[in-house]
Design an enzyme around this catalytic site. Structure first.
Site, PDB file in Angstrom:
ATOM      1  N   GLU A 258     -24.202  -4.120  -9.964  1.00 49.99           N
ATOM      2  CA  GLU A 258     -24.677  -3.915  -8.599  1.00 49.99           C
ATOM      3  C   GLU A 258     -23.585  -3.301  -7.731  1.00 49.99           C
ATOM      4  O   GLU A 258     -22.451  -3.801  -7.700  1.00 49.99           O
ATOM      5  CB  GLU A 258     -25.103  -5.258  -8.001  1.00 49.99           C
ATOM      6  CG  GLU A 258     -26.028  -5.151  -6.833  1.00 49.99           C
ATOM      7  CD  GLU A 258     -27.497  -5.154  -7.244  1.00 49.99           C
ATOM      8  OE1 GLU A 258     -28.352  -5.149  -6.344  1.00 49.99           O
ATOM      9  OE2 GLU A 258     -27.769  -5.158  -8.463  1.00 49.99           O
TER      10      GLU A 258
ATOM     11  N   ASP B 172       0.836  -1.204   0.000  1.00 49.51           N
ATOM     12  CA  ASP B 172       0.000   0.000   0.000  1.00 49.51           C
ATOM     13  C   ASP B 172       0.869   1.252   0.000  1.00 49.51           C
ATOM     14  O   ASP B 172       0.551   2.244  -0.661  1.00 49.51           O
ATOM     15  CB  ASP B 172      -0.920   0.016   1.222  1.00 49.51           C
ATOM     16  CG  ASP B 172      -2.043  -1.003   1.113  1.00 49.51           C
ATOM     17  OD1 ASP B 172      -2.273  -1.508  -0.007  1.00 49.51           O
ATOM     18  OD2 ASP B 172      -2.679  -1.305   2.139  1.00 49.51           O
ATOM     19  N   ALA B 173       1.962   1.201   0.753  1.00 46.85           N
ATOM     20  CA  ALA B 173       2.852   2.366   0.840  1.00 46.85           C
ATOM     21  C   ALA B 173       3.460   2.695  -0.525  1.00 46.85           C
ATOM     22  O   ALA B 173       3.555   3.864  -0.907  1.00 46.85           O
ATOM     23  CB  ALA B 173       3.958   2.100   1.857  1.00 46.85           C
TER      24      ALA B 173
ATOM     25  N   GLU C 272     -26.718 -16.967 -12.253  1.00 47.17           N
ATOM     26  CA  GLU C 272     -25.708 -16.124 -11.607  1.00 47.17           C
ATOM     27  C   GLU C 272     -26.220 -15.688 -10.236  1.00 47.17           C
ATOM     28  O   GLU C 272     -27.409 -15.838  -9.923  1.00 47.17           O
ATOM     29  CB  GLU C 272     -25.376 -14.911 -12.478  1.00 47.17           C
ATOM     30  CG  GLU C 272     -26.577 -14.078 -12.860  1.00 47.17           C
ATOM     31  CD  GLU C 272     -26.277 -13.132 -14.016  1.00 47.17           C
ATOM     32  OE1 GLU C 272     -25.521 -12.172 -13.789  1.00 47.17           O
ATOM     33  OE2 GLU C 272     -26.805 -13.348 -15.128  1.00 47.17           O
TER      34      GLU C 272
ATOM     35  N   LYS D 278     -27.564 -13.366  -7.254  1.00 47.21           N
ATOM     36  CA  LYS D 278     -28.367 -12.148  -7.153  1.00 47.21           C
ATOM     37  C   LYS D 278     -27.794 -11.327  -5.999  1.00 47.21           C
ATOM     38  O   LYS D 278     -28.057 -11.597  -4.837  1.00 47.21           O
ATOM     39  CB  LYS D 278     -29.843 -12.458  -6.915  1.00 47.21           C
ATOM     40  CG  LYS D 278     -30.699 -11.202  -6.970  1.00 47.21           C
ATOM     41  CD  LYS D 278     -32.159 -11.489  -6.741  1.00 47.21           C
ATOM     42  CE  LYS D 278     -32.955 -10.194  -6.868  1.00 47.21           C
ATOM     43  NZ  LYS D 278     -32.486  -9.136  -5.928  1.00 47.21           N
TER      44      LYS D 278
ATOM     45  N   SER E 246     -36.971  -4.588 -13.483  1.00 46.90           N
ATOM     46  CA  SER E 246     -36.880  -5.394 -12.269  1.00 46.90           C
ATOM     47  C   SER E 246     -37.119  -6.854 -12.643  1.00 46.90           C
ATOM     48  O   SER E 246     -37.437  -7.165 -13.794  1.00 46.90           O
ATOM     49  CB  SER E 246     -37.940  -4.942 -11.261  1.00 46.90           C
ATOM     50  OG  SER E 246     -37.800  -3.575 -10.960  1.00 46.90           O
ATOM     51  N   LEU E 247     -36.994  -7.749 -11.680  1.00 48.74           N
ATOM     52  CA  LEU E 247     -37.194  -9.172 -11.944  1.00 48.74           C
ATOM     53  C   LEU E 247     -38.368  -9.716 -11.146  1.00 48.74           C
ATOM     54  O   LEU E 247     -38.623  -9.292 -10.017  1.00 48.74           O
ATOM     55  CB  LEU E 247     -35.937  -9.970 -11.587  1.00 48.74           C
ATOM     56  CG  LEU E 247     -34.692  -9.738 -12.441  1.00 48.74           C
ATOM     57  CD1 LEU E 247     -33.516 -10.491 -11.846  1.00 48.74           C
ATOM     58  CD2 LEU E 247     -34.919 -10.156 -13.880  1.00 48.74           C
TER      59      LEU E 247
ATOM     60  N   LYS F 184     -35.279 -16.726  -5.312  1.00 47.56           N
ATOM     61  CA  LYS F 184     -34.829 -16.277  -4.000  1.00 47.56           C
ATOM     62  C   LYS F 184     -34.586 -17.451  -3.053  1.00 47.56           C
ATOM     63  O   LYS F 184     -35.145 -18.535  -3.220  1.00 47.56           O
ATOM     64  CB  LYS F 184     -35.868 -15.337  -3.382  1.00 47.56           C
ATOM     65  CG  LYS F 184     -36.084 -14.040  -4.127  1.00 47.56           C
ATOM     66  CD  LYS F 184     -34.892 -13.112  -3.987  1.00 47.56           C
ATOM     67  CE  LYS F 184     -35.225 -11.686  -4.330  1.00 47.56           C
ATOM     68  NZ  LYS F 184     -36.053 -10.989  -3.361  1.00 47.56           N
TER      69      LYS F 184
ATOM     70  N   ASP G 200       0.757   4.170  -2.700  1.00 50.93           N
ATOM     71  CA  ASP G 200       0.469   5.536  -2.255  1.00 50.93           C
ATOM     72  C   ASP G 200       1.523   6.516  -2.751  1.00 50.93           C
ATOM     73  O   ASP G 200       1.212   7.656  -3.100  1.00 50.93           O
ATOM     74  CB  ASP G 200       0.396   5.600  -0.724  1.00 50.93           C
ATOM     75  CG  ASP G 200      -0.884   4.977  -0.181  1.00 50.93           C
ATOM     76  OD1 ASP G 200      -1.828   4.800  -0.974  1.00 50.93           O
ATOM     77  OD2 ASP G 200      -0.925   4.664   1.028  1.00 50.93           O
TER      78      ASP G 200
END
Length: 381
Positions: free
Chosen positions: A192, A34-35, A115, A117, A83-84, A330, A38
């Site tokens: 999403e 990360d350094a 896939e 949701k 929508s679904l 669902k 950065d």
């Protein structure tokens, strides 16, 4: 350093930073600390501050910028964001599948595609000549809100589209169309916005330390973060993005090819997604995903199953605000056990008394439940 040398250094820094952004935020790989990253970003910022005319919209320094907005502008979707329809059991899924087959009697065994949701906020991102220019929420499906500045803060959304890997196999047939669109055309991608479970826990831990509001669930926090008027607040939430639909026609014939194209263009996509050739395979996939959902880094609430053939999907059309050719299968509602600490009466507007159970707080599907009405006496008994 001469301006030409600065321009070349800026270009090299941007390319290096974006490569490591892609490795970390899309492929979940780390090659430098990360350094070190950065320091590269810091050098780029200093050079751009010195030569502001060299700043471009796709520069990594432009992910968070600009003043907080007063309000969001409305955006009309060129193609409605639908929508679904939801189904909750194998029987309901079978009913959907039977209805679909009646509408396409000439296709004996239509291939399906399954896939995850994701439990987040659906958005559209638009690219012009390969550069990210606009992002919008679903809204009512026809009109959403312009949340471009907030979506720019999400590292897994590329600011510039480019090829990540060689174009091979079936995708080779679309290479010319893709390259043409990246040079002079519009490309729309939908997906999403989510918050990972780990980041959600970190945010709530910080809220608790400050004695501030604890957020109920990742979905609501993701949606609220995207609708922040200050992009800096959105950036602090460390949102993520999974692409699942390529709206622009680049010659793709199937939904599975869209997933491959999205990955090729640098988006994070669902690695669990797969072809499903029968209802039995759908049920097996649904069960397998249900068992591993708790181990995933993010919340999901089911699977999406749709016609893999794009022509068939289009031929089936739309009913209301849902496409006939896809359905959200669902998972059953989650259950949990807790203790009733007290029962108190609540007076409604009409004077009716309703008993309310005060519970030992319990988390169900990412929502902390501490109260429940007890008006259905037969169910309680």
């Amino acid at each position: 350093m001469k301006k030409q040398e600065v321009a070349e250094r800026i270009q090299k820094l941007r390319k290096t930073i974006d490569r490591h952004r892609y490795l970390y935020h899309v492929l979940d790989r780390i090659e430098i600390s990360d350094a070190a990253l950065d320091s590269l970003k810091h050098e780029l910022k200093k050079l751009e501050d010195e030569f502001p005319d060299l700043i471009t919209p796709d520069s990594p320094t432009q992910r968070v910028g600009g003043e907080a907005q007063d309000k969001f502008q409305k955006v009309r979707h060129a193609v409605p964001m639908l929508s679904l329809e939801d189904v909750f059991s194998e029987e309901e899924f079978s009913d959907w599948h039977t209805r679909i087959k009646k509408l396409i009697p000439d296709v004996r065994h239509p291939e399906l595609f399954g896939e995850l949701k994701f439990d987040g906020l659906a958005v559209s991102v638009l690219y012009e000549n390969g550069i990210f220019v606009r992002g919008a929420t679903r809204g009512d499906g026809e009109t959403g809100e312009d949340v471009t500045q907030n979506l720019r803060t999400i590292e897994s959304i590329p600011l510039r589209l480019e090829f990540h890997g060689a174009v091979s196999g079936r995708l080779a047939a679309y290479e010319k169309a893709i390259r043409r669109a990246l040079v002079s055309g519009m490309v729309e991608v939908r997906g999403e916005v989510i918050i990972t479970k780990k980041n959600f826990e970190k945010i709530n831990a910080a809220q608790k330390r400050k004695s501030e509001k604890i957020y109920a669930n990742p979905r609501n926090l993701a949606a609220g973060s995207i609708r922040q008027l200050d992009p800096a607040i959105t950036a602090s939430r460390r949102l993520d993005f999974f692409a699942y639909e390529l709206v622009t026609d680049m010659g793709q014939k199937t939904h599975s090819e869209e997933h491959e194209l999205l990955a090729l263009l640098g988006f994070k996509s669902d690695t669990e997604a797969k072809h499903l050739s029968s209802m039995k395979e759908v049920y097996v996939f649904h069960e397998a995903v249900s068992k591993k959902r708790d181990a995933l880094d993010y919340h999901i609430d089911g699977i999406v199953v749709q016609m893999n053939d794009n022509a068939l999907f289009g031929r089936l059309g739309v009913v209301g605000k849902a496409p006939r050719g896809a359905v959200a299968f669902k998972f059953p509602p989650e259950e949990a056990t807790t203790h009733v600490l007290d029962i108190r009466s609540q007076v409604g507007r009409t004077g009716v008394l309703t008993p309310v159970a005060h519970l030992e707080p319990v988390s169900i599907g990412g929502v902390v439940v501490s109260r429940a009405t007890l008006h259905n006496m037969d169910e309680i008994e």
